[in-house]
Design a protein around this motif. Structure first.
Motif, PDB file in Angstrom:
ATOM      1  N   SER A  89       0.824  -1.207   0.000  1.00  0.00           N
ATOM      2  CA  SER A  89       0.000   0.000   0.000  1.00  0.00           C
ATOM      3  C   SER A  89       0.855   1.254   0.000  1.00  0.00           C
ATOM      4  CB  SER A  89      -0.939   0.007   1.210  1.00  0.00           C
ATOM      5  OG  SER A  89      -1.920  -1.004   1.094  1.00  0.00           O
ATOM      6  N   GLY A 115      -9.100   3.277  -4.455  1.00  0.00           N
ATOM      7  CA  GLY A 115      -8.473   2.736  -3.249  1.00  0.00           C
ATOM      8  C   GLY A 115      -9.488   2.512  -2.156  1.00  0.00           C
ATOM      9  N   SER A 119      -7.870   5.515   2.760  1.00  0.00           N
ATOM     10  CA  SER A 119      -6.504   5.372   2.244  1.00  0.00           C
ATOM     11  C   SER A 119      -5.913   6.680   1.727  1.00  0.00           C
ATOM     12  CB  SER A 119      -6.479   4.323   1.122  1.00  0.00           C
ATOM     13  OG  SER A 119      -7.315   4.706   0.046  1.00  0.00           O
ATOM     14  N   SER A 235      -4.005   4.187  -7.697  1.00  0.00           N
ATOM     15  CA  SER A 235      -4.572   3.596  -6.485  1.00  0.00           C
ATOM     16  C   SER A 235      -3.800   4.076  -5.269  1.00  0.00           C
ATOM     17  CB  SER A 235      -4.522   2.066  -6.549  1.00  0.00           C
ATOM     18  OG  SER A 235      -4.949   1.484  -5.327  1.00  0.00           O
ATOM     19  N   ARG A 239      -6.251  -2.910  -2.260  1.00  0.00           N
ATOM     20  CA  ARG A 239      -7.685  -2.979  -1.970  1.00  0.00           C
ATOM     21  C   ARG A 239      -7.991  -4.190  -1.093  1.00  0.00           C
ATOM     22  NH1 ARG A 239     -11.579  -0.265  -4.037  1.00  0.00           N
ATOM     23  NH2 ARG A 239     -10.219   0.501  -5.677  1.00  0.00           N
TER      24      ARG A 239
END
Length: 452
Positions: A89, A115, A119, A235, A239
């Protein structure tokens, strides 16, 4: 004196005590130059006035932008690595952050931020808006459900703005930020309004920023087609569609411990042949991590370092910003079964397609799953798809696929697609267990010896 300010008026003396030294607080001055000079008799706007106008314009644009309390969300208050703890991430957020900074410099086309919730999507979008407001473009920032509520309310008799005026303002603003797309109620009316909005901005080629917590393909097909064709999609994190599972992700502790640097090629007192097996497997895994081409299958008894090397490959790829899907095979099959239950919020097709088509798939402990016909069928479909597409795949197993029969083993053993590496060495874990047993025995004998 050339450029000297005019003397302030007597009744303004108190008000202008802290005024500009150039213009005396008037905002303009007449240069003190000789007759015939190009600036003789000219009225010049002072720098302080230009700065004041710029500040007032920024304040006016900020009010117009609808950012409100989100104005505190700037690039300066944002960690470029995000808030997530897992390496994947943080890599994704760093890439999204860099792309957002670039877009803010020259906002053209569409910029889509996807995302999971929390986040940092909204922060990134607001930071772009803040930077653009300071540098010129007019920005309108709106949360999609709020926009639809405002449009509905504009039909009411008490509304101080007409529907057509509001809708035209939103769809024609020079830079539009639509926050939270996909969180609105999916009514036919809402879908129609959004389609009209997206169609207008698409045809007019107006810069647009969109944030969404759902996959783009799960949005209205018309809207999704615009998002995918118009610009860049980034992103802000790996996820995790359901908090109860971490399918595809590697535990942070595993990423920390299982690296190439921490892999002990000395093993657990191996003989020369076993030591060579460990060193060869480690070097081949490093080569694969540098350029994942084809398949790599690591097999051997339990505790010989297969999973460690597979995770080390993932660590290297993630550090370079590449996507990795890690799956403990029994857990993967359990989750695929779970997607058929009413409680599941994700569809089987979406999860299965992710596994089949991910850029790099790691199947850990293949062969330890429950061998039901359904499980074998799913594994067969995954293996066949990735074998036909030559998609990079890492497999760890206790099975020797050079001797195993069946269609799955046949594809794994295909030397035209990849390599099978046997790791032969004593179990790493036994050494650790024996050490603990020895220490425990020593502690138990202490009192006995003292009493003798």
């Amino acid at each position: 004196m050339e450029g000297a300010p005019p003397p302030p008026l007597e009744d303004d003396q108190a008000l202008r005590r802290d005024a500009c030294e150039v213009c005396g607080g008037r905002g303009w001055y007449t240069p003190n130059v000789p007759v015939g000079h190009p600036e003789f008799g000219e009225v010049v706007t002072c720098q302080c006035q230009q700065e004041r106008v710029s500040e007032e314009r920024s304040a006016r644009l900020l009010r117009y932008s609808n950012l409100g309390h989100l104005s505190r969300f700037t690039f300066e208050t944002l960690d470029p690595l995000g808030l997530a703890k897992d390496r994947e991430s943080r890599v994704l957020f760093q890439q999204a952050y860099d792309a957002a900074v670039d877009y803010a410099r020259d906002p053209r086309g569409w910029f889509v931020i996807t995302g999971p919730n929390g986040s940092g999507k909204t922060h990134l979008a607001a930071a772009i808006a803040d930077r653009c407001i300071k540098e010129g473009p007019v920005v309108f920032f709106v949360h999609v459900p709020d926009l639809l509520d405002h449009l509905r309310a504009s039909f009411g008799p008490a509304s101080d703005v007409s529907y057509s005026d509001l809708f035209d303002q939103v769809r024609s603003t020079p830079l539009l930020v639509l926050d939270g797309l996909g969180s609105q109620s999916a009514t036919p009316w809402a879908e129609e309004k959004l389609q009209q909005l997206f169609n207008h901005r698409h045809n007019a080629q107006l810069p647009t920023i969109v944030t969404t917590a759902v996959e783009v393909d799960e949005l209205d097909p018309y809207v999704a087609s615009r998002l995918k064709s118009e610009g860049r999609i980034v992103s802000t994190g790996s996820r995790n569609t359901e908090q109860s599972h971490r399918l595809g992700r590697i535990e942070p502790e595993m990423l920390r411990r299982m690296t190439f640097e921490s892999f002990d090629v000395k093993g657990n007192n191996p003989n020369a042949g076993q030591r060579a097996s460990l060193e060869g497997a480690c070097q081949l895994a490093k080569n694969y991590a540098a350029d994942p081409d084809g398949w790599l299958t690591l097999f051997g008894e339990t505790g010989v370092g297969k999973t460690h090397l597979a995770v080390a490959i993932a660590v290297e790829r993630l550090s370079q910003g590449h996507q990795v899907f890690f799956a403990f095979v029994p857990e993967l099959l359990d989750y695929l079964r779970y997607t058929f239950t009413p409680e599941s919020r994700v569809s089987y097709d979406n999860v299965f397609d992710d596994v089949k088509s991910t850029p790099l798939l790691i199947l850990d402990d293949l062969g330890q799953e429950h061998g039901s016909p359904w499980a074998l069928e799913k594994l067969y479909q995954i293996i066949v798809h990735r074998h036909n597409a030559r998609l990079p795949t890492v497999i760890t197993s206790m099975l020797d696929f050079t001797k195993e029969p069946g269609p799955i083993a046949s594809r794994i053993g295909d030397v035209s697609v990849g390599e099978l590496i046997r790791i032969e060495t004593p179990d790493f874990r036994i050494k650790e267990t024996r050490g603990r047993q020895t220490r425990t025995t020593t502690r138990r004998r202490g009192p006995g010896r003292a009493s003798q």
